[in-house]
Write a protein that holds these residues in place. Sequence first.
Motif, PDB file in Angstrom:
ATOM      1  N   LYS A 154       0.774  -1.231   0.031  1.00 35.44           N
ATOM      2  CA  LYS A 154      -0.141  -0.450   0.190  1.00 35.44           C
ATOM      3  C   LYS A 154       0.713   1.439  -0.172  1.00 35.44           C
ATOM      4  CE  LYS A 154      -1.567   1.512   3.320  1.00 35.44           C
ATOM      5  NZ  LYS A 154      -1.162   2.185   5.312  1.00 35.44           N
ATOM      6  N   ASP A 155       1.588   1.370   0.594  1.00 33.93           N
ATOM      7  CA  ASP A 155       2.474   2.629   0.544  1.00 33.93           C
ATOM      8  C   ASP A 155       2.955   2.854  -0.173  1.00 33.93           C
ATOM      9  OD1 ASP A 155       1.787   3.153   3.019  1.00 33.93           O
ATOM     10  OD2 ASP A 155       3.607   2.138   4.453  1.00 33.93           O
ATOM     11  N   LEU A 157       2.841   1.896  -3.175  1.00 36.12           N
ATOM     12  CA  LEU A 157       1.281   2.331  -4.369  1.00 36.12           C
ATOM     13  C   LEU A 157       1.551   3.433  -4.350  1.00 36.12           C
ATOM     14  CD1 LEU A 157       0.031   1.300  -6.879  1.00 36.12           C
ATOM     15  CD2 LEU A 157      -2.183  -0.185  -5.059  1.00 36.12           C
ATOM     16  N   ALA A 158       1.201   3.829  -2.646  1.00 38.85           N
ATOM     17  CA  ALA A 158       0.939   5.639  -2.664  1.00 38.85           C
ATOM     18  C   ALA A 158       1.928   6.390  -3.133  1.00 38.85           C
ATOM     19  CB  ALA A 158       0.634   5.665  -1.487  1.00 38.85           C
ATOM     20  N   GLU A 159       2.789   5.975  -3.125  1.00 37.68           N
ATOM     21  CA  GLU A 159       4.230   6.854  -3.225  1.00 37.68           C
ATOM     22  C   GLU A 159       4.252   7.082  -4.861  1.00 37.68           C
ATOM     23  OE1 GLU A 159       7.599   8.100  -1.894  1.00 37.68           O
ATOM     24  OE2 GLU A 159       8.097   7.113   0.161  1.00 37.68           O
ATOM     25  N   MET A 161       1.478   6.790  -6.373  1.00 39.24           N
ATOM     26  CA  MET A 161       0.268   7.464  -7.361  1.00 39.24           C
ATOM     27  C   MET A 161       0.395   8.868  -6.879  1.00 39.24           C
ATOM     28  SD  MET A 161      -2.323   5.882  -8.083  1.00 39.24           S
ATOM     29  CE  MET A 161      -0.509   4.699  -9.529  1.00 39.24           C
TER      30      MET A 161
END
Lengths: 200, 200
Positions: A154-155, A157-159, A161
């Motif tokens: 998740k982290d 993927l967040a970076e 995005m």
Amino acid sequence: MPDPEDSTRKTAAERRESILRAAAHVFGRRGYVGATTDQVARAAGISQPYVVRLFGSKEALFLAVLENAKEALLDAFRSAVAEARASGADSAGMLKLLGDRYVELARDSGVHLSLLQAFVQGSDPVIGAAARAGYIEIWRMLREEAGLDVTTAKDFLAEGMLLSVLLAVDMPAIMDDDGSAAELLDAAAPRLQDLLRSSS
Amino acid sequence: MPDPEDSTRKTAAERRESILRAAAHVFGRRGYVGATTDQVARAAGISQPYVVRLFGSKEALFLAVLENAKEALLDAFRSAVAEARASGADSAGMLKLLGDRYVELARDSGVHLSLLQAFVQGSDPVIGAAARAGYIEIWRMLREEAGLDVTTAKDFLAEGMLLSVLLAVDMPAIMDDDGSAAELLDAAAPRLQDLLRSSS
DNA sequence: GTCTATAATACGATAGAC
DNA sequence: GTCTATCGTATTATAGAC
């Protein structure tokens, strides 16, 4: 065998490739609706009707671009996973390799941007469905093939995005005259400046 | 004093407000180019020419929506900062309050989505400039008013972008029939399910 | 304050020639 | 394999009435 005398004439397969490259650029910048088939045609150096002819419709062309971009991203990740496994890297090493590959893709911003432009089209019945399916494929790759745990994936993927959105809003364009923009971009992707300078 | 006999007649200010609400929804889903002024008009229960009349142009309307959304976000953050200061929260407490406010804004998805739709319009001369300026305002708020250090602010913003993109791609729509989608959404925003259920 | 009618344009797609 | 010509439609914006 195509006529070697006529350099403006290519095989359909070659033509499709150059259209896809041009389309990734144009769709990435203008969005699915905002981009016109004529802009794609000019970028590819051919006529507008021929673009439509080769892909059937603007929607089909965009879906092909989306598929292409998704595969480019998955390939980049696959190569990172292979390299991590070969070098016996730990979880942190894997993450760094994945991140490097992701940022390197920004050299040709068409991949990041056309993916994001597909994502923001979620309410379109056809494109939205393809975008969701693609997003989930990427998530599965990170979880299952790269072996990241839920929070790490998740982290990561967040970076990703964040970087994609910063490219989309064209933050690099004002990096020179705004300190905050430079600070933000440097935090999001320290090596991005060099990459963008060394390309396009 | 407006005619109280005629419920279909409002002041210009009231009308602008309801148009802005409708426009945030429509632009958020369809994007700046994909949304039509007629869709906004229908959502607001008035005629298409009147939408244009009140805002001058589609572009001016979108800029007003962007400004509105940015202010809603900044207001949410300001209230989190105030609450954190009042309760003497530490950096972790501040972060949690900011995150809660951000997720709560998803109850009316117009804010998140219209902001993101503005961001992906970065190559538009007018909208792109406004989007970059708005993005930097948000970054400054996190750094200066909330007092987050660079890395913490970057990580917070990254999680925000992930949530926004997941909303844009309409990932909640397939949460029920896909385990990966549920896993991803739960990792990105554990409380989102409840929020969406309790609203719209 | 709000509508109907409509002008002006831009765009995707088709037809048909070469 | 590729172009020119063109149709049909969707969309923003304006004009003018009520």
